[in-house]
Motif scaffolding. Structure first.
Motif, mmCIF file in Angstrom:
data_model
loop_
_atom_site.group_PDB
_atom_site.id
_atom_site.type_symbol
_atom_site.label_atom_id
_atom_site.label_comp_id
_atom_site.label_asym_id
_atom_site.label_seq_id
_atom_site.Cartn_x
_atom_site.Cartn_y
_atom_site.Cartn_z
ATOM 1 N N ALA A 3 0.926 -1.625 -0.491
ATOM 2 C CA ALA A 3 0.136 -0.181 0.029
ATOM 3 C C ALA A 3 0.817 1.274 -0.236
ATOM 4 C CB ALA A 3 -0.771 -0.192 1.301
ATOM 5 N N GLN A 4 -0.108 2.198 -0.506
ATOM 6 C CA GLN A 4 0.814 3.966 -0.970
ATOM 7 C C GLN A 4 0.453 4.666 0.577
ATOM 8 O OE1 GLN A 4 3.331 5.335 -3.619
ATOM 9 N NE2 GLN A 4 3.814 2.816 -3.955
ATOM 10 N N HIS A 5 1.790 4.770 0.929
ATOM 11 C CA HIS A 5 0.693 5.928 2.131
ATOM 12 C C HIS A 5 1.316 7.234 1.843
ATOM 13 C CE1 HIS A 5 0.312 2.412 5.142
ATOM 14 N NE2 HIS A 5 1.664 2.283 4.663
ATOM 15 N N GLY A 6 0.703 8.448 2.070
ATOM 16 C CA GLY A 6 1.004 9.646 1.687
ATOM 17 C C GLY A 6 2.231 10.100 2.817
ATOM 18 N N PRO A 7 2.255 11.192 1.975
ATOM 19 C CA PRO A 7 3.378 11.560 3.558
ATOM 20 C C PRO A 7 3.605 11.523 4.988
ATOM 21 C CG PRO A 7 2.424 13.057 2.440
ATOM 22 C CD PRO A 7 1.666 12.355 1.907
ATOM 23 N N LEU A 41 -0.700 21.970 9.670
ATOM 24 C CA LEU A 41 0.509 22.156 10.441
ATOM 25 C C LEU A 41 1.696 21.310 10.614
ATOM 26 C CD1 LEU A 41 -0.152 24.771 12.947
ATOM 27 C CD2 LEU A 41 1.062 25.498 10.872
ATOM 28 N N SER A 42 0.710 19.702 10.879
ATOM 29 C CA SER A 42 1.129 17.945 10.681
ATOM 30 C C SER A 42 1.664 17.885 9.114
ATOM 31 C CB SER A 42 0.159 16.957 11.386
ATOM 32 O OG SER A 42 -0.457 17.247 10.629
ATOM 33 N N VAL A 43 0.721 18.580 8.492
ATOM 34 C CA VAL A 43 1.022 17.807 7.033
ATOM 35 C C VAL A 43 2.560 18.639 6.433
ATOM 36 C CG1 VAL A 43 0.330 17.441 4.714
ATOM 37 C CG2 VAL A 43 -0.881 16.908 6.435
ATOM 38 N N ASP A 44 2.246 20.074 6.323
ATOM 39 C CA ASP A 44 3.017 21.177 5.605
ATOM 40 C C ASP A 44 2.886 21.923 7.181
ATOM 41 O OD1 ASP A 44 4.911 22.680 4.309
ATOM 42 O OD2 ASP A 44 2.988 23.183 3.486
ATOM 43 N N PRO A 45 4.502 21.678 7.627
ATOM 44 C CA PRO A 45 4.757 22.782 8.818
ATOM 45 C C PRO A 45 5.566 24.211 8.359
ATOM 46 C CG PRO A 45 5.842 20.415 9.618
ATOM 47 C CD PRO A 45 4.905 20.578 7.931
ATOM 48 N N ASP A 46 5.850 24.081 7.397
ATOM 49 C CA ASP A 46 6.449 25.069 6.398
ATOM 50 C C ASP A 46 5.056 26.205 5.852
ATOM 51 O OD1 ASP A 46 8.336 25.206 7.355
ATOM 52 O OD2 ASP A 46 8.922 23.402 5.540
ATOM 53 N N VAL A 47 4.038 26.315 6.152
ATOM 54 C CA VAL A 47 2.760 27.092 5.967
ATOM 55 C C VAL A 47 2.429 27.998 6.208
ATOM 56 C CG1 VAL A 47 0.644 25.773 7.528
ATOM 57 C CG2 VAL A 47 0.286 26.587 4.917
ATOM 58 N N GLY A 48 2.929 28.489 7.259
ATOM 59 C CA GLY A 48 2.729 29.305 8.182
ATOM 60 C C GLY A 48 3.730 30.260 7.575
ATOM 61 N N THR A 81 9.677 16.559 12.405
ATOM 62 C CA THR A 81 9.221 15.717 13.084
ATOM 63 C C THR A 81 8.218 16.450 14.059
ATOM 64 O OG1 THR A 81 10.338 14.661 14.494
ATOM 65 C CG2 THR A 81 10.452 14.007 12.579
ATOM 66 N N VAL A 82 8.392 17.297 14.765
ATOM 67 C CA VAL A 82 7.463 17.476 15.729
ATOM 68 C C VAL A 82 7.425 19.101 15.517
ATOM 69 C CG1 VAL A 82 7.074 18.079 18.342
ATOM 70 C CG2 VAL A 82 8.600 15.848 17.640
ATOM 71 N N VAL A 83 5.919 19.539 15.513
ATOM 72 C CA VAL A 83 5.205 21.143 15.878
ATOM 73 C C VAL A 83 5.412 21.871 16.852
ATOM 74 C CG1 VAL A 83 3.695 22.620 14.584
ATOM 75 C CG2 VAL A 83 4.541 20.658 13.215
ATOM 76 N N VAL A 84 5.956 22.774 17.791
ATOM 77 C CA VAL A 84 5.500 23.041 18.669
ATOM 78 C C VAL A 84 4.449 24.259 18.566
ATOM 79 C CG1 VAL A 84 6.432 23.769 21.050
ATOM 80 C CG2 VAL A 84 7.988 22.483 19.538
ATOM 81 N N VAL A 85 3.294 24.097 19.416
ATOM 82 C CA VAL A 85 2.478 25.481 19.425
ATOM 83 C C VAL A 85 2.503 26.194 20.625
ATOM 84 C CG1 VAL A 85 -0.345 25.378 19.416
ATOM 85 C CG2 VAL A 85 0.808 23.676 18.136
#
Length: 90
Positions: A3-7, A41-48, A81-85
């Motif tokens: 199975a193909q997994h997403g990012p 944010l978890s999918v693309d942490p650079d979106v902000g 690997t971790v986004v800290v809010v």
């Protein structure tokens, strides 16, 4: 066929201040809006967008969702690997 997994998604963690803010959110609508923003944010942490400041620590970023009326200040760990809010506005 495998199975193909997403990012791979980054894990979300909360600072003490953000965790306290999270405890004060009681509306299901606000929780749903926040959840959607955290998934982004978890999918693309650079979106902000980066918030100008010093370069001595991690780069603080701001993500704003004008449709859901959510604003999150956060930083991403070195391995991404971790986004800290750090701050939540709903």
């Amino acid at each position: 066929m495998p199975a193909q997994h997403g990012p791979r998604r980054a894990r979300i963690a909360f600072s003490d201040a953000a965790a306290k803010q999270l405890e004060n959110i009681t509306s299901e609508v606000e929780l749903h809006a926040l959840d959607r923003a955290l998934v982004v944010l978890s999918v693309d942490p650079d979106v902000g967008t980066p918030i100008p400041g010093t370069s001595t620590g991690p780069q603080l970023r701001q993500y704003t969702d004008d449709i859901e009326h959510v604003r999150i200040l956060y930083f991403v760990t070195a391995l991404r690997t971790v986004v800290v809010v750090a701050y939540i506005e709903v």
